[in-house]
Structure formats: structure tokens, C-alpha cells
Design an enzyme around this catalytic site. Structure first.
Site, PDB file in Angstrom:
ATOM      1  N   GLU A  85       0.836  -1.202   0.000  1.00 46.47           N
ATOM      2  CA  GLU A  85       0.000   0.000   0.000  1.00 46.47           C
ATOM      3  C   GLU A  85       0.872   1.254   0.000  1.00 46.47           C
ATOM      4  OE1 GLU A  85      -2.217  -0.782   3.569  1.00 46.47           O
ATOM      5  OE2 GLU A  85      -2.919  -2.693   2.765  1.00 46.47           O
ATOM      6  N   PHE A  95       2.042  -1.119   8.497  1.00 39.41           N
ATOM      7  CA  PHE A  95       2.410  -1.249   9.904  1.00 39.41           C
ATOM      8  C   PHE A  95       2.269  -2.715  10.262  1.00 39.41           C
ATOM      9  CE2 PHE A  95       1.802   3.242   9.836  1.00 39.41           C
ATOM     10  CZ  PHE A  95       2.575   3.761  10.874  1.00 39.41           C
ATOM     11  N   HIS A 123      -0.391   0.614  16.303  1.00 42.56           N
ATOM     12  CA  HIS A 123       0.647   0.920  15.304  1.00 42.56           C
ATOM     13  C   HIS A 123       2.047   0.775  15.911  1.00 42.56           C
ATOM     14  CE1 HIS A 123      -2.776   2.583  13.208  1.00 42.56           C
ATOM     15  NE2 HIS A 123      -2.038   2.961  12.181  1.00 42.56           N
ATOM     16  N   SER A 174      -5.794  -3.732   1.529  1.00 46.77           N
ATOM     17  CA  SER A 174      -6.339  -5.101   1.534  1.00 46.77           C
ATOM     18  C   SER A 174      -5.232  -6.074   1.932  1.00 46.77           C
ATOM     19  CB  SER A 174      -6.849  -5.478   0.141  1.00 46.77           C
ATOM     20  OG  SER A 174      -7.789  -4.564  -0.356  1.00 46.77           O
ATOM     21  N   GLU A 175      -4.873  -6.090   3.198  1.00 43.91           N
ATOM     22  CA  GLU A 175      -3.710  -6.896   3.600  1.00 43.91           C
ATOM     23  C   GLU A 175      -3.903  -8.378   3.283  1.00 43.91           C
ATOM     24  OE1 GLU A 175      -4.949  -4.469   5.389  1.00 43.91           O
ATOM     25  OE2 GLU A 175      -3.268  -3.061   5.589  1.00 43.91           O
ATOM     26  N   ASP A 219       1.416  -4.259  12.686  1.00 49.58           N
ATOM     27  CA  ASP A 219       0.178  -4.609  13.391  1.00 49.58           C
ATOM     28  C   ASP A 219      -0.867  -5.169  12.418  1.00 49.58           C
ATOM     29  OD1 ASP A 219       0.531  -2.580  16.110  1.00 49.58           O
ATOM     30  OD2 ASP A 219       1.589  -2.077  14.266  1.00 49.58           O
TER      31      ASP A 219
END
Lengths: 344, 308
Positions: A26, A80, A126, A56-57, A82
Site C-alpha cells: 500500500e 504497519f 501501530h 487489503s492486507e 500490526d
């Protein structure tokens, strides 16, 4: 050279050397070049193989797995670390499983990069270090970026292994210099088996004659070495730091040969008056617990005391700087933990 | 009304090859349920009884260069691609000659460009990556993913469709909408429609309401060609019926619902259209499958070394 530049060069190197390699993530395209600027210049040089994606991980990690399944090399940036939780299914249930669950090995050249850790005031979602959730997954390797390991070699090793890897990158390291070890310490690299980037050491004169052995991933190098320096100056305590690039499977223990991995570590552990495992992840079910357990099984009778674990508190990571520093492992946490471990 | 007329129609029997394949899949699935009933199979299985015509009708529309992703209900998909009942049965029974040495079992099979996985919605993002690879390396080939109506509950489906449409990837999504997700009727788990979902992403959608293989192929051939030529994702939704339980012995549907599904069974209708020819073909495939069960059951156990 800064760590971020070294990592950027590693990505350029992969794309240059391998025409089937992709970098996916991204906001990674120029001129933005990624939230941490690690992908700077890539999309200009390699258009078509550097792909800026929707948020859209799970989708992009699965996409990378699809490319890897077809023999391509795919590197995903999770903005990140997370957010890698959103891609957990694709990593654990698809990519890692695909290596072995179809009865014979299916090579998957795939790396999921995760900017990780606190110290920048980004707050609870984060700032985490989620390594522990990926430890012990068959078919999955966990690596951590280190200022003592050339990222070009690490990236090559991860892709050459043919297994998916999750690469944790402590964000604070990006602006640090490579191989920057405070005086009067030295560093070297010991091999950890046939392949792989090896285990780095930071030591005073003789790495096997330290009062204390500290084992820590790359993100802790800065804090640990500053604590080591203060302990030397204040108390004449000598420490030797071991930094594996691959956290799991364990490069530290998996070879019994004398000049690699455990062969080098065991004599030092035997001589040390204290052994500590230090990591930034919050307490409970950690990588360090597994390391400590391995050492206990390996040499319980030879240890002077059980391995001490240093973690961040079992807490969310607050945004405000004074609250955050109270939760995370810092230089002083390590300093105090060493003194405590050496107290008779 | 159209549903009703489809039920009443007695379509001509398909060609011998298609009929044999349909019947092979039917008797493969029935044999599995029988083996479970006898306690000779462990674990679980999801039969495609009633849905056999979906992969059979797609068979000539998919080529060797295409990558097929199947799901938990995938025996028909596999058999339509490879016609290898012995290899698949050995996989499910953990016998020598298993496609994946018995590691994957019923719902994790990988062979050439065919792969099945057991997690809902997981395959679509992967298929999107494969479609990207194919677009770059073998233009004209596509990635095909079989999913169900229940799969639309998973967010990964939407992430993948968005990317596939945005990047113009050759992705064919085959939705086997059998009106029930495990035990939950579609009306209780899906708001809106599959068509509107596809439209929202700019993906073409086509609904198949018949079980007539010839009609299905005529409808789909030009649309599948467009996926290849224009790199546009296509969602094909089969309105189909699951005759059997979700896995085995776990059918809690009311009797009427099962009867309604049975009324759409191609097997029953083909049996009536050309009774003699059908009966002969049926007997051949039943006997063939029984022989395969005997032969595979007698094989030694499969061998595999765990690897990290």
C-alpha cells in the site's frame, strides 16, 4: 549507510537480479515510496513489478502467495506490522501450509515485510511487535531486521529458502547506521548452518569470556549495546550479545557443529554468570520463552541460574511518550535486568 | 415458473463422455458415503451430489494452461479435470498412489495447475495472484476459482474481486449457489445478491439456471473467451442444489427442502429421458467405481515423512 538505505538497496537488488520478482504494498509507489520510504525509487525503475495496492492486507498477501505458487518471487510490505493480523490466514493457513500439505515440497518464494515496534508514539495499534504469533508455524520462517546483518544477504536467504518468511523490521532502526556498535565493542558474524545470514555477535575482547550473555533480535541491538556500555563503565561487567537474523526456526541451536550456531554459543553460555533473552514484544507466550526453554533443555545442569527474560510489559502500548516508555523495554530495563541477574 | 419448467423438462442425454463423467462423479460420491457408513473412512468429506454437472459443463471451456482453485466440495472439480478416481480415492483413504500422499485428504489436493484448499474465501486472493502471473507469462490463460454462496461472507472475496477488476486480471469465479451454507439457508446469511456484488466491482456476472450441459456451454463459451481476451473478471453463478448433507450425516434440512433439491437432480431427469441408454451407462460407472473401491482399499497405506 543507514539501515533504511541498506534495505532499500536490498529490494532494488532483488528486482534487478530476478525478472520474476515483485514488490507489493500500500502506498509504495513513487513519489511517496512507502510510509517509511523503504520502497523509494522501486516503482520508477521497475514499473509493472512494483504494485501499489488497495488497503487489503489479506488480499495482497494472498496475491503474493499466488505469484509465489507460480514460481515468482513476491515481497509484500505491510504498512504497519500490526496489520499483518489481517493477513494471518493467508500466511499461516495458505502460504506456510502450501509448502508441505500437498505431500511434497512446493517452493514458495515469498517475504512479508512488517515495520514493527514502538518508540514513536503511534499508539496501541501501530506499535506492536507481533513476532510471537508467528513462532512455531511449520513451513514458516520468522526473521528480524538487524543493523548487523546486510539486508541484501538476508533478503536473498529468505527468498532462496523456498519457504514463506515474515520479516519484522523495527521502525526505529530505519534511521540508524549499519554496523554501528559503540566503543569499545566489536562485532562479527558467525555462520548458522549451510544457508542463512548467520548470527551476529557484539563483544568486548573475547566473545566467549563474558560475564553475561544476552540474546536479542535485531531491533534491540541499539538499546542492548548502550546498556552493555553503561554496565562496562559503571560496573566493569562484560556482556556478549548474540543477534540471530532468523528467529525461527532457531539458527542459534539447530546446528551442533563446533564453528556454527550452538557450537559457538554453548561454551559462552557455560562460562557466563547470567544469560538473558531480550525482546520488545509484550510479556506472555514470547519468542524469548522458547529460546529460554531451549537453553534450559540444552544445558540446564551447566547453567548457574535460569535464563532471565526481558520483555515489554504485558500491556497495550500507549501513545503518550512518558506512558509508552514505561511499557516498552528500554536501555535502563536491560541495564537493571543484567544487574539483577548477576546479583548473588 | 422457469425453475418449475426446468424441473419438468426432460432434456436429451448429453454425449457419452459427459454422461459417463457425470455418473462417475455421482458414484464416486455415493461410494464415499457408503465407505463412511461402513466405518472405512476417517475424517470428513463434502460430497457434490447434485452439483456434478457444474465442473462437467465447464470441462471443455478450461484448458491445461488454466489454473483451477477448488474448495472443500471439490471431488467433482478434480475428477472433471483429471478423471483420476483411483488417485483421489487413495488420497481420501490414505493409500498408496494418493495424489498428495494422503497428507491433504479430501479438501487439500494439488496437482499440476489444480489446487484445493479448505478455508472459505482463501483461494480468491491467491487466484488473483495466479491470474496476474498468467497475464504476464501466458496471455489467454485464466485462473478459475470455485466458491459457494456461503463464501461471500468472507472479506477476502471482496478484496480479491476489487483487485482483479482494478488490474484487469483474467479471473473466472464460479459460484455454486446451492442455497445453503453448511446448515444455514442462503436467505439467512446473504443480504443482496451475487449479481449486485459482481456489478459493484465492475465484474461481469452470468447466472446459470439450467442443468443442461449443452445450454450451459453455449451460454458460457463467449463469456469465458472474453475473460481471456479482455482480462476482465467474470462471475458465473450456478443456481444449483445440494442433494446430500454438508459433510456426512449432518443434514438438518426439513424433508421438503431435501425433496425440492431432489426434484432438480439431473440424474433423475436423465434417467427418464432415455431410460435404456442411461441405465447402461449408469451400471458401467457404478461397477467401475465399485472395482476402484475394491482395488484402492487393498492397497498399502501411503507413506510420507513430516517436513518442516
Amino acid at each position: 549507510m543507514r539501515v533504511a538505505e541498506n534495505l532499500n538497496a536490498a529490494l532494488h537488488g532483488v528486482l534487478e537480479a530476478d525478472p520474476t520478482a515483485y514488490v507489493i504494498g500500500e502506498d509504495i509507489l513513487d513519489p511517496y515510496g512507502g510510509a517509511f520510504k523503504i520502497t523509494k525509487g522501486l516503482s520508477s525503475r521497475f514499473p509493472g513489478r512494483v504494485l501499489g495496492t488497495p488497503i487489503s492486507e489479506a488480499g495482497i498477501t494472498g496475491l503474493a502467495a499466488g505469484l509465489a505458487l507460480c514460481g515468482d518471487a513476491a515481497i509484500v510490505e505491510i504498512m504497519f506490522g500490526d496489520f499483518v493480523a489481517l493477513a494471518f490466514d493467508q500466511i499461516v493457513n495458505f502460504a506456510a501450509k502450501s509448502c508441505t500439505m500437498y505431500g511434497s515440497r512446493v517452493p514458495m518464494r515469498m517475504v512479508v515485510r512488517c515495520p514493527t515496534g514502538g518508540g514513536r508514539g503511534y499508539g496501541p495499534t501501530h506499535s506492536q511487535s507481533l513476532q510471537k504469533h508467528f513462532i512455531g508455524v511449520p513451513g514458516l520462517s520468522v526473521y528480524e531486521m538487524s543493523p548487523l546483518h546486510d539486508n541484501r544477504a538476508v533478503m536473498s536467504a529468505m527468498l532462496a529458502s523456498g519457504e514463506p518468511s515474515v520479516f519484522f523490521e523495527d521502525k526505529v532502526l530505519y534511521t540508524r547506521r549499519m554496523y554501528d556498535v559503540p566503543d569499545p565493542f566489536h562485532s562479527d558474524l558467525i555462520p548458522a548452518g549451510d544457508t542463512g545470514p548467520g548470527v551476529a555477535r557484539v563483544f568486548l575482547d573475547d566473545p566467549e569470556e563474558a560475564d553475561c550473555v544476552i540474546i536479542a533480535p535485531g531491533g534491540m541491538v541499539d538499546r542492548v549495546t548502550r546498556a552493555m556500555r553503561a554496565l562496562l563503565l559503571d560496573h566493569e561487567i562484560t556482556c556478549c550479545l548474540y543477534v540471530p537474523s532468523r528467529l525461527y526456526p532457531f539458527d542459534l541451536f539447530d546446528s551442533g557443529a563446533q564453528d556454527v550456531g550452538a557450537g559457538r554459543l554453548v561454551p559462552a553460555l557455560r562460562r557466563a554468570r547470567a544469560v538473558l533473552v531480550v525482546e520488545e514484544g509484550t510479556a506472555g507466550g514470547t519468542w524469548g520463552s522458547e529460546v529460554a526453554h531451549r537453553i534450559h533443555r540444552l544445558m540446564w545442569r551447566d547453567l548457574r541460574r535460569p535464563v532471565a527474560q526481558v520483555n515489554s510489559l504485558g500491556s497495550v502500548i500507549p501513545a503518550a511518550a512518558h506512558l509508552e516508555s514505561a511499557v516498552l523495554v528500554g536501555e535502563s530495563t536491560i541495564y537493571d535486568a543484567v544487574l539483577e541477574a548477576l546479583r548473588d | 415458473m422457469t425453475e418449475q419448467s426446468a424441473v419438468l423438462a426432460r432434456p436429451p442425454l448429453p454425449d457419452d463422455g459427459d454422461l459417463d463423467l457425470l455418473l462417475l462423479i455421482r458414484h464416486f460420491e455415493l461410494a464415499l458415503l457408503d465407505l463412511f457408513g461402513q466405518g472405512l473412512l476417517a475424517g470428513t468429506t463434502h460430497t457434490c451430489l447434485g452439483q456434478e454437472y457444474v465442473p462437467v459443463s465447464l470441462r471443455p471451456l478450461l484448458g491445461a494452461d488454466d489454473f483451477v482453485f477448488s474448495n472443500h466440495r471439490g471431488h467433482g472439480h478434480y475428477l472433471a479435470r483429471f478423471e483420476d478416481p483411483a488417485g483421489l480415492l487413495a488420497e481420501i483413504m490414505g493409500r498408496e498412489g494418493a495424489v498428495c500422499r494422503g497428507v491433504g485428504g479430501s479438501q487439500h489436493v494439488y496437482r499440476d495447475r489444480y489446487m484445493s484448499t479448505g478455508v472459505q474465501g482463501e483461494s480468491l486472493p491467491v487466484a488473483t495472484g495466479v491470474a496476474l502471473h498468467l497475464k504476464h507469462t501466458s496471455p489467454g490463460a485464466l485462473a478459475c476459482a470455485f466458491i459457494g454462496d456461503g463464501t461471500w461472507g468472507e472479506g477476502a472475496v471482496y478484496e480479491a474481486l476489487n483487485i482483479a477488476s482494478l488490474w484487469r486480471l483474467p479471473l473466472l469465479v464460479v459460484v455454486e449457489n446451492n442455497g445453503i451454507a453448511q446448515s444455514t439457508p442462503t436467505a439467512c446469511q446473504m443480504a443482496g445478491t451475487v449479481a449486485a456484488r459482481a456489478e459493484a466491482f465492475g465484474a461481469r456476472h452470468h447466472r446459470v439456471g439450467t442443468t443442461d450441459i449443452g445450454v450451459i456451454r453455449d451460454e458460457l463459451a463467449p463469456l469465458v473467451s472474453e475473460v481471456r481476451l479482455e482480462n476482465r473478471p467474470l462471475v458465473v453463478e450456478f443456481a444449483t442444489h445440494r442433494l446430500g448433507p454438508h459433510s456426512k450425516g449432518d443434514d438438518t434440512r426439513p424433508h421438503d427442502a431435501v425433496r425440492e433439491a431432489e426434484a432438480h437432480d439431473w440424474y433423475r431427469r436423465y434417467a427418464q429421458s432415455d431410460a435404456d441408454r442411461f441405465a447402461r451407462a449408469d451400471e458401467i460407472q457404478r461397477d467401475r467405481m465399485a472395482a476402484i473401491v475394491r482395488e484402492v482399499s487393498a492397497r498399502p497405506l501411503s507413506r510420507w515423512e513430516p517436513c518442516g
